[in-house]
Design an enzyme around this catalytic site. Structure first.
Site, short mmCIF file in Angstrom:
data_model
loop_
_atom_site.label_atom_id
_atom_site.label_comp_id
_atom_site.label_asym_id
_atom_site.label_seq_id
_atom_site.Cartn_x
_atom_site.Cartn_y
_atom_site.Cartn_z
N THR A 1 2.67 13.26 -37.40
CA THR A 1 2.42 13.04 -39.06
C THR A 1 1.25 12.10 -39.17
OG1 THR A 1 3.72 12.65 -40.99
CG2 THR A 1 4.10 10.89 -39.21
N ASN A 2 1.08 11.64 -40.58
CA ASN A 2 -0.10 10.57 -40.85
C ASN A 2 0.60 9.53 -41.55
OD1 ASN A 2 -0.18 11.47 -43.56
ND2 ASN A 2 -0.81 13.44 -42.55
N HIS A 3 -0.31 8.69 -42.08
CA HIS A 3 -0.06 7.55 -42.93
C HIS A 3 0.24 7.73 -44.28
CE1 HIS A 3 -0.64 4.77 -39.37
NE2 HIS A 3 -1.76 5.38 -39.28
#
Ligand code: C5P
Length: 406
Positions: free
Chosen positions: A209-211
């Site tokens: 995933t990402n932030h």
């Protein structure tokens, strides 16, 4: 505030019908003129006498009066009388009927005759609400121009807990007051918006995933709804809550699910904004069992995800407004410009990670707006809610300019 506004309230057979007494009272207190239509099933839940007394008008239930007076209710006249028709509680059954144009009772016939805007406040059990048939019917009604006051989460009459509770009368009265007040340039318009990250499973316990926290996308959803739009928010997993009667949230996890959710709603949207941080790649095969530790290296093959914005950009119809975001770490302007062309955006919002207080997780953001025709606007560091308001204002202007051309 509602002085002289003519409001037709259509009541269907759901336990939530008892709350309509309060709604009618709130509308009358604000000096609206109210007429109530009830289905047969509705009068099992609340007495017509109650609603007649509160609305100061006879309650209408049938085409022809039962009392041999020969009086009949003219559905066409009622449809022309109203400034707004409110169907609350809107049951799964009535929703299905009007989505298909059935008119086997006075309420559904008036719906078909109504020239006024129509708003529905659905009420039903959570599984009925989530059923693809109901969701399909709701999408159809939105495409037909209806507005939806989203049901809330909570305890349901069945004892189950979940989404399906009719909005509270106070919330509905507020929605109606806002509807009639000025400053809602997007009233009657549909907005499709993506927000948050996507997560791409590696195995049942791990993912890529990402932030992204979704803060910018949720602020946009709020700003669009405040401007009067009906918002379909397609959200990746975030820790945010947004309860707004004009915002319908569809929760997804992966880019492919987000793509599907966007694709099925694209045709009915007036404005489409891609704010989600979509993973560009996903594991080619998510393992069905937890991957065991073995050896010094583990290679995971990744395959490209669909580019939702680029795909949507190819399918746009005349008059639709299309916008997205770009997060760049180098050559910001040039990359954003080429992204705008590739994805067929009217406006691209350029986030920079180089600015303190901007980007992931912050409540503030510093962005530049690049417009298709080459104009550029650099905004100072602002709360995300204010950035959202400015973006909504620009997109509203673009929509209005396009509709003059069409
Ligand atoms: O190409 P890039 O990911 O930088 O483009 C960012 C814009 O495209 C954002 O508006 C994002 O929501 C959208 N996007 C998308 N589907 C993808 C990747 C990005 O809709 N697979």
């Amino acid at each position: 505030m509602l002085k002289g506004k003519k409001i037709l309230v259509g009541v269907c057979g759901s336990i939530a019908a008892y709350k309509i007494a309060t709604l009618v009272r709130l509308l009358i207190k604000q000096e609206a003129e109210v007429q109530v239509i009830m289905t047969d099933a509705a009068s099992d839940f609340i007495s017509p006498l109650t609603l007649a007394t509160l609305s100061k008008n006879p309650v209408l239930t049938r085409y022809v009066a039962d009392d041999n007076t020969g009086e009949w209710s003219n559905h066409v006249a009622l449809g022309l009388w109203a400034d707004l028709m409110v169907i609350a509680p809107a049951t799964a059954n009535t929703i299905a009927k009007i989505a298909h144009g059935h008119c086997d009772n006075l309420l559904t016939a008036v719906y078909l005759s109504a020239r006024s805007p129509v708003v529905l406040a659905p009420a039903m059990d959570l599984d009925m609400w989530l059923h693809p048939a109901t969701q399909r019917n709701i999408s159809q009604l939105q495409a037909d121009g209806c507005q939806i006051i989203s049901p809330g989460e909570g305890e349901l009459a069945s004892g189950l807990h979940g989404k399906g509770r009719m909005a509270e009368p106070e919330q509905m009265a507020e929605w109606i007051a806002t509807f009639f007040s000025a400053g809602r340039p997007l009233a009657g318009k549909n907005v499709l918006l993506t927000a948050g990250p996507t997560i791409e499973p590696i195995d049942p316990v791990r993912y890529i995933t990402n932030h992204s926290t979704g803060k910018m996308g949720y602020a946009l959803a709020q700003a669009f709804a405040d401007a009067g739009a009906q918002v379909n928010l397609i959200s990746g997993p975030v820790a945010l809550q947004l309860e707004h009667p004009s915002v319908q949230i569809t929760h997804v996890q992966t880019a492919r699910q987000m793509h599907e959710a966007v694709t099925t709603r694209t045709a009915t949207a007036d404005i489409i904004v891609h704010c989600a941080a979509v993973a560009d790649y996903a594991p080619a095969h998510a393992a069905t069992q937890k991957i065991k530790k073995q050896g010094d290296k583990l290679t995971i093959e990744l395959v490209k995800n669909p580019d939702i914005a680029a795909d949507t950009g190819q399918k746009l119809q005349a008059g639709q407004v299309h916008a997205g975001f770009a997060l760049e770490t180098e050559n910001e302007q040039a990359h954003a410009q080429s992204k705008m062309e590739r994805k067929n955006f009217d406006l691209i919002v350029l986030n920079s990670l180089n600015d303190a207080g901007a980007g992931f997780g912050h409540d503030t953001n510093r962005v530049s707006l690049l417009f298709r025709e080459g104009k550029r606007e650099v905004l100072p560091l602002l709360p995300k809610s204010e950035v959202a308001r400015i973006i909504v204002r620009h997109l509203t202007n673009i929509l209005q300019a396009k509709s003059h051309v069409v």
